[in-house]
Design an enzyme around this catalytic site. Structure first.
Site, mmCIF file in Angstrom:
data_model
loop_
_atom_site.group_PDB
_atom_site.id
_atom_site.type_symbol
_atom_site.label_atom_id
_atom_site.label_comp_id
_atom_site.label_asym_id
_atom_site.label_seq_id
_atom_site.Cartn_x
_atom_site.Cartn_y
_atom_site.Cartn_z
ATOM 1 N N LYS A 35 -16.232 18.419 8.018
ATOM 2 C CA LYS A 35 -14.868 18.578 7.773
ATOM 3 C C LYS A 35 -13.890 17.385 8.052
ATOM 4 O O LYS A 35 -14.476 16.571 9.103
ATOM 5 C CB LYS A 35 -14.447 19.925 8.268
ATOM 6 C CG LYS A 35 -14.413 19.778 9.901
ATOM 7 C CD LYS A 35 -14.073 21.193 10.420
ATOM 8 C CE LYS A 35 -14.091 21.360 12.048
ATOM 9 N NZ LYS A 35 -12.969 21.081 12.841
ATOM 10 N N TYR A 263 6.168 -7.101 20.367
ATOM 11 C CA TYR A 263 7.278 -6.342 20.469
ATOM 12 C C TYR A 263 7.671 -5.506 21.971
ATOM 13 O O TYR A 263 6.890 -5.521 22.574
ATOM 14 C CB TYR A 263 7.450 -4.998 19.557
ATOM 15 C CG TYR A 263 7.251 -5.264 17.993
ATOM 16 C CD1 TYR A 263 8.526 -5.773 17.329
ATOM 17 C CD2 TYR A 263 6.175 -4.816 17.172
ATOM 18 C CE1 TYR A 263 8.341 -6.094 15.946
ATOM 19 C CE2 TYR A 263 6.051 -4.833 16.090
ATOM 20 C CZ TYR A 263 7.233 -5.801 15.194
ATOM 21 O OH TYR A 263 6.962 -5.999 14.071
#
Length: 367
Positions: A35, A263
Site C-alpha cells: 500500500k 532563507y
C-alpha cells in the site's frame, strides 16, 4: 532538464529480505504489504517483484491500488486491507480482489454482482481487538460470519486483526498486545465451536513478527520490515534498506567568512568555505525540520547540510574538498548513518513516513 534526483530500489535486497523473513515462518504464508505506493518504492514494480520472489499475497489499502497492480499483471491474491465503499463492491468482484469487511454493508452488493455475472468471492472479517479503527467488535464476529455464509456466492477466506502497540516495549503496551492476542484467540474458538473453521488467520505485522511469535497464525503481514527497517535494533532477522535516495551536485559556490546560507540566514560561515547545491528539497520529501540537522555522503565522505531546506534544493558545506558538479550525493538509504530510520529519529517520526513522503518527481530506478 534531466532530474538528477532518483530513488534507486535494489530488488536483490527485496528478495533477500523476503528470504530472511521466511526463515522464521516455518511454512506460514507471507503477505507483502504494498500500500501507499509500496511505502514510496513504487507499487507496480514491487508488486511484480514480490510475486516473482514468491509472496503468497499482496496487501493494499484501497480498491484503486489493487486494480492498478492487477492490471499490471499480478495474479496472486490481492487483499484490500481497509474498508471500501459500497460503490466499489462491483470492482472487488470484477478484479478478483479479497476484501476485508468490518460489517455487512457490502454483502448484498457482492451477491448481486455475482448473481448477475457468476463467480464466487472469498473475504476476510476484521476483528477489532483494541485498535478501535476498523473491524467488527469481538462479540459481533459470529453473527457477521453467519451473514456472510448465508449467501451462496460468498465464503470466509480468513480473519484478521491489527495491533495497537506491538512495536512498543513498555509494560502497559506489552500487556495490551497480549490482551489483543487473547481476544483474537477467543474469537477463533467461538467460531470453531459454531462449526465455522477459519483456514487463513493473520495478525502479525512487522513489529509482531519480531516480538510476538504466537501471532503468526496462518500468515504474517510484512510491511516496513520488507523494505529494510525492523522496528527493533535487536532483530532476529537481517534485512537491508532497499531504497537509496540519491542526487547530484548541480553547482559549487565559494562562500566567504561571515556570509549566511539560505532563507532566514540561519547559518553563517565562520571561515571561507565552499558549498554544493543539490537539487532535492522538501517538495521531494526532505523535511524542513532537517535544516542544519542532516548530512549527506559525497565520494564516500559525510558533509553537513547548511541553512534551511528549500522546496527544490539543499546546500551542503564541502569545505575545501574537490567536489565537482554532477558528483553523486547520497541523501539516505542503505547506510549506517544515513537511512530512513535515522532521518525519522531526527524529525520525530517513523521510517514509514520518511519513505512515503518521497515526491512524485523523484524517478524510481530498479536495479
Amino acid at each position: 532538464m534531466l532530474n538528477f534526483t532518483v530513488a534507486e530500489v535494489n530488488l536483490s535486497n527485496l528478495e533477500n529480505n523476503m528470504k530472511n523473513i521466511r526463515t522464521l515462518l516455518n511454512g506460514v504464508k507471507l503477505l507483502n504489504i504494498v500500500k501507499a505506493d509500496a511505502y514510496g518504492h513504487g507499487i507496480v514494480a514491487i508488486s511484480n517483484a514480490s510475486e516473482r520472489f514468491g509472496a503468497d499475497a499482496l496487501g493494499v489499502a484501497t480498491v484503486e491500488e489493487a486494480i492498478k497492480i492487477r492490471e499490471n499483471g499480478v495474479s496472486i491474491p490481492i487483499i484490500v486491507l481497509f474498508q471500501h465503499y459500497k460503490k466499489d463492491s462491483d470492482l472487488v468482484c470484477r478484479y478478483n480482489l479479497t476484501p476485508i469487511i468490518s460489517n455487512d454493508e457490502c454483502l448484498p452488493y457482492y451477491n448481486d454482482y455475482l448473481n448477475k455475472y457468476g463467480g464466487k468471492l472469498g473475504l476476510y472479517i476484521k476483528v477489532d481487538t483494541g485498535l478501535n479503527r476498523m473491524g467488527a467488535k469481538p462479540e459481533d464476529v459470529l453473527d457477521l460470519a453467519k451473514k456472510v455464509l448465508s449467501y451462496n456466492n460468498l465464503s470466509i477466506e480468513g480473519i484478521n486483526t491489527h495491533y495497537a502497540g506491538a512495536d512498543m516495549t513498555e509494560d502497559h503496551a506489552k500487556e495490551f498486545t497480549r490482551n489483543q492476542i487473547n481476544i483474537f484467540n477467543e474469537v477463533l474458538s467461538n467460531l470453531k465451536a459454531n462449526n465455522i473453521n477459519i483456514n487463513n488467520a493473520h495478525t502479525a505485522n512487522s513489529a509482531a513478527l519480531i516480538s510476538y511469535k504466537d501471532t503468526y497464525f496462518d500468515m504474517i503481514r510484512a510491511g516496513i520490515i520488507l523494505y529494510g527497517y525492523p522496528y527493533s535494533d535487536v532483530s532476529s532477522i537481517e534485512v537491508k534498506p532497499i531504497l537509496n535516495l540519491k542526487s547530484r551536485v548541480i553547482l559549487v559556490r565559494n562562500i566567504k567568512k561571515g556570509e549566511s546560507i539560505s532563507y532566514g540566514m540561519t547559518w553563517t560561515a565562520n571561515k571561507d568555505t565552499k558549498v554544493a547545491v543539490v537539487p532535492v528539497g522538501y517538495a521531494d520529501g526532505i523535511s524542513r525540520k532537517l535544516s542544519n540537522n542532516w548530512e549527506v555522503k559525497i565520494n564516500g565522505k559525510y558533509y553537513p547540510l547548511r541553512g534551511k531546506i528549500c522546496m527544490d534544493s539543499i546546500i551542503i558545506d564541502v569545505g575545501n574538498d574537490n567536489i565537482k558538479s554532477e558528483d553523486e550525493v547520497l541523501i539516505f538509504g542503505d547506510d549506517e548513518r544515513l537511512n530512513a530510520k535515522t532521518m525519522a529519529d531526527k524529525v520525530g517520526t517513523i521510517s514509514h513516513e520518511v519513505l512515503v513522503n518521497i515526491g512524485y518527481r523523484v524517478k524510481r530506478l530498479y536495479i
